[in-house]
Scaffold this active site. Structure first.
Site, PDB file in Angstrom:
ATOM      1  CG  HIS A   1      -2.063  -1.043   1.221  1.00 47.40           C
ATOM      2  ND1 HIS A   1      -3.158  -0.973   2.129  1.00 47.40           N
ATOM      3  CD2 HIS A   1      -2.080  -2.200   0.321  1.00 47.40           C
ATOM      4  CE1 HIS A   1      -3.847  -1.961   1.714  1.00 47.40           C
ATOM      5  NE2 HIS A   1      -3.360  -2.590   0.786  1.00 47.40           N
TER       6      HIS A   1
ATOM      7  CD  GLU B   1      -1.925   3.981   3.535  1.00 48.82           C
ATOM      8  OE1 GLU B   1      -3.104   4.070   3.780  1.00 48.82           O
ATOM      9  OE2 GLU B   1      -1.659   3.283   2.608  1.00 48.82           O
TER      10      GLU B   1
ATOM     11  CB  CYS C   1      -6.473  -0.619   5.098  1.00 51.90           C
ATOM     12  SG  CYS C   1      -4.810  -1.176   5.220  1.00 51.90           S
TER      13      CYS C   1
END
Length: 158
Positions: free
Chosen positions: A64, A66, A94
């Site tokens: 992801h 991040e 998430c």
């Protein structure tokens, strides 16, 4: 929100400025046919980590935006804790990414669009570090529309 500088010129807030940088990363993901989510890590006004979704290219569900930005920032500073840093991300993290932010001890998370289905705030707001400050809704419409448009186009193709 706008701020006024001393010379009378309108300037954008730091959160708007850095979210625009995260949006640039999201648009890079879009050019690679990845879900358009982008992230940056800022420390003392300087971008020290950038990332966008790479789950398709790397065939890795944990790749992801991040995770990419947090890892790059930790590598940049040569340490694993990012206490004095801010993570800017175009979509509410998430649970996995919020959990990672806990271990990095990120000082602040600023995100654009809320994720009603998979965002950590809907599932467990206490997953981030207790000292982490969280701000959501920065450039929300722009961040949200980028992802919605991506999935609209995917549905039309499929």
């Amino acid at each position: 929100m706008r701020y006024v500088s001393f010379d009378g010129e309108d300037t954008i807030s730091p959160d708007d400025f850095f979210m625009a940088e995260a949006l640039r990363e999201a648009k890079l993901a879009l050019t690679e046919d990845e879900i358009p989510i982008g992230a940056i890590v800022v420390c003392q006004g300087k971008i020290i980590g950038r990332g966008h979704n790479l789950t398709e290219r790397l065939t890795d569900v944990s790749a992801h935006a991040e995770m990419q930005a947090l890892t790059a920032a930790a590598n940049y500073i040569g340490g694993k804790y990012l206490k004095d840093c801010t993570l800017y991300v175009t979509m509410e993290p998430c649970v996995m990414c919020a959990g990672a932010s806990y271990w990095f001890q990120i000082g602040k998370i600023v995100f654009g669009a809320y994720d009603a289905r998979l965002g950590f705030g809907r599932l467990n707001q206490k997953i981030t570090h207790p000292k982490t400050i969280i701000t959501g809704g920065i450039r929300e419409a722009e961040c949200s529309e980028l992802v919605k448009d991506f999935f609209r186009k995917k549905r039309l193709k499929g």
